[in-house]
Design an enzyme around this catalytic site. Structure first.
Site, short mmCIF file in Angstrom:
data_model
loop_
_atom_site.label_atom_id
_atom_site.label_comp_id
_atom_site.label_asym_id
_atom_site.label_seq_id
_atom_site.Cartn_x
_atom_site.Cartn_y
_atom_site.Cartn_z
CG ASP A 13 -2.81 -6.73 3.48
OD1 ASP A 13 -2.18 -5.70 3.76
OD2 ASP A 13 -2.31 -7.87 3.52
CE LYS A 16 -5.78 -2.17 8.92
NZ LYS A 16 -5.62 -3.41 8.14
N GLY A 40 1.20 -1.28 5.67
CA GLY A 40 1.29 -0.51 4.43
C GLY A 40 -0.12 -0.04 4.12
CG HIS A 41 -2.44 1.62 6.83
ND1 HIS A 41 -2.96 2.06 8.00
CD2 HIS A 41 -2.19 0.30 7.01
CE1 HIS A 41 -3.02 1.06 8.86
NE2 HIS A 41 -2.54 -0.01 8.28
CD GLN A 214 0.27 -4.72 11.77
OE1 GLN A 214 0.10 -4.31 12.90
NE2 GLN A 214 1.08 -4.10 10.93
NE ARG A 295 -2.06 -7.67 0.26
CZ ARG A 295 -2.44 -6.45 -0.09
NH1 ARG A 295 -3.55 -6.27 -0.79
NH2 ARG A 295 -1.73 -5.39 0.27
N GLY A 408 -14.80 0.75 -5.32
CA GLY A 408 -13.66 1.09 -6.19
C GLY A 408 -12.50 1.55 -5.34
P1 IMP Z 1 5.48 -9.08 11.27
O1 IMP Z 1 4.39 -8.21 11.79
O2 IMP Z 1 6.33 -8.40 10.23
O3 IMP Z 1 6.28 -9.70 12.35
O4 IMP Z 1 4.79 -10.32 10.49
C1 IMP Z 1 3.98 -11.29 11.15
C2 IMP Z 1 2.83 -11.72 10.24
O5 IMP Z 1 1.91 -10.64 10.11
C3 IMP Z 1 3.25 -12.10 8.82
O6 IMP Z 1 2.41 -13.12 8.35
C4 IMP Z 1 3.00 -10.83 8.04
O7 IMP Z 1 2.78 -11.08 6.67
C5 IMP Z 1 1.75 -10.32 8.72
N1 IMP Z 1 1.58 -8.86 8.63
C6 IMP Z 1 2.25 -7.93 9.32
N2 IMP Z 1 1.82 -6.69 9.01
C7 IMP Z 1 0.84 -6.86 8.11
C8 IMP Z 1 -0.02 -5.96 7.42
O8 IMP Z 1 0.02 -4.74 7.59
N3 IMP Z 1 -0.92 -6.51 6.56
C9 IMP Z 1 -1.01 -7.86 6.39
N4 IMP Z 1 -0.24 -8.75 7.00
C10 IMP Z 1 0.68 -8.25 7.87
#
Ligand code: IMP
Length: 417
Positions: A13, A16, A40-41, A214, A295, A408
């Site tokens: 988050d 990116k 979630g980009h 991630q 968050r 921004g």
């Molecule tokens: P999973 O990838 O859904 O198995 O989640 C494992 C951990 O990674 C959890 O704490 C999620 O909130 C975090 N996580 C997974 N994908 C994202 C992302 O795109 N952004 C932020 N945190 C993520």
């Protein structure tokens, strides 16, 4: 012939989506190589925001995307992304690796089940089936796109899953197969050789943007295990996950927010609570793009970022959301951990005990629409001296150049240093 990796330096988050869309202006291909629909980009298109889960956000700039074999492919999410993106920007070309591992209803069910069984110690996953898809992949029990398209009858495999997990009735086995097969047929026309496509673009001198999902601290080997995701998230994984060699990567841009956030459970040394955290969360809309969860908020963490810069061989930093951190009287940067110094501890128990040592700096005034436009024409010199001091402190402490600064939410809301 640059291959540029965009990688998150914190817990995901970092922004990116916007960064990739900005860097990819003029590029001809955007590549996703890791993770799955847990990502979630988000990218701003005019007044609207679009959150993509399977496609790279850089596709808004390139109109051409590839999904490498390292991605956990959720076919339903992919089809939804293509539809939403095409409604927003028009036709896009998408090539999907036949080797990508599929996320099926079974992996989604198992993700929820495992979280439930962990009880109070749950990871806080996005419930997108990532962990169980990885378990199947590395246990050599995974179902890939080519398997369902070419072999047609992976029934024995799904039966095996059923016996292994004791959860699927014969009817559910059939349902899983039929649902996935139907979706796979819909994407059949998109299947192609991702690696050759990347190589041919690079050999023609085009720019290819590899957009990591991630963040570094969620990497399965290097992150805050077990509070991580089930894939590699560091820059080196771009080559493996896309199916190219290391020489296809020429530059690594590390993305960091001006503060830190994390969703889900796990250690977070600089986490803060109360008024300042609330203000940042509300101003920044700090709610998960995939799950909507609030968050967790914390100050910028130099030991953590130093660790991440090393892991990723970062060439340049893109520091996002300097505008979200604006309006505070004072801001803080964690420069070391008490008794530990600048090294980032490996275990959850030691991370939970770390006490940040903070440097307190002057804050800077809010950046509204008018200031933003002015800043875009004035550039870095137009930034308030306190904001410049903050940026330069980060740069000095990390010994890495902060080249881009996000001011921004829009793709073009960027100044270069
Ligand atoms: P999973 O990838 O859904 O198995 O989640 C494992 C951990 O990674 C959890 O704490 C999620 O909130 C975090 N996580 C997974 N994908 C994202 C992302 O795109 N952004 C932020 N945190 C993520």
């Amino acid at each position: 012939m640059p291959g540029i990796v965009i990688v998150g330096l914190q817990w995901g988050d970092e922004g990116k989506g916007k960064v990739s869309a900005y860097i990819a202006r003029g590029a001809s291909l955007a590549v996703r190589f890791n993770g799955g629909a847990n990502a979630g980009h988000t990218v701003r298109l005019g007044e609207k925001s679009l959150s993509l889960h399977m496609l790279p956000a850089a596709t808004v700039s390139t109109r051409s995307a590839a999904i490498g074999p390292g991605v956990y492919l959720d076919l339903e999410e992919l089809l939804r992304d293509i539809k939403r993106l095409e409604e927003a920007v028009g036709k896009v070309e998408v090539v999907v690796s036949p080797r990508a591992q599929l996320v099926t209803p079974l992996q989604l069910m198992l993700d929820a089940k495992i979280e439930e069984l962990r009880g109070g110690g749950s990871i806080g996953t996005t419930r997108r089936g990532i962990g169980p898809t990885a378990m199947h992949k590395y246990g050599r029990l995974g179902l890939r796109l080519c398997d369902i398209l070419e072999e047609g009858e992976p029934g024995a495999l799904v039966q095996l899953w059923s016996r292994l997990w004791g959860g699927l009735t014969p009817v559910e086995v059939d349902k899983t197969l039929n649902e996935v097969r139907e979706l796979a047929i819909q994407v059949k026309g998109l299947v192609g050789d991702v690696a050759s496509l990347i190589r041919s673009k690079l050999s023609l001198g085009h720019t290819v943007v590899f957009e990591a999902a991630q963040g570094t601290m969620l990497d399965i080997d290097h992150g805050t295990y077990p509070y991580v995701t089930s894939s590699h998230t560091v820059s080196a994984s771009a080559a493996i996950g896309a199916g190219v060699g290391l020489k296809s990567i020429n530059k690594v841009i590390g993305v960091a927010k001006s503060y830190t956030t994390r969703v889900g459970a796990g250690p977070f040394p600089t986490e803060i609570f109360g008024e300042i955290a609330e203000a940042i969360r509300e101003r920044g809309g700090e709610y998960g793009a995939t799950t909507g969860r609030p968050r967790r908020i914390g100050w910028l963490d130099i030991p953590q970022l130093k660790y991440a810069c090393g892991l990723n061989d970062v060439d340049e930093i893109f520091l996002t959301r300097i505008d979200t951190l604006a309006g505070q009287e004072k801001v803080r940067i964690c420069v070391s951990y008490e008794g530990v110094g600048e090294s980032f501890p490996p275990s959850v128990s030691s991370l939970r005990k770390t006490k940040p040592v903070y440097l307190e700096l002057e804050g800077w005034p809010e950046i509204g629409e008018a200031e933003r436009e002015k800043l875009k024409s004035e550039g870095y010199g137009g930034l308030h001296p306190a904001a410049r001091r903050f940026i330069e402190t980060v740069e000095e402490r990390l010994e890495t150049m902060v080249r881009y600064i996000g001011i921004g939410p829009g793709v073009e809301d960027v100044i270069m240093k």
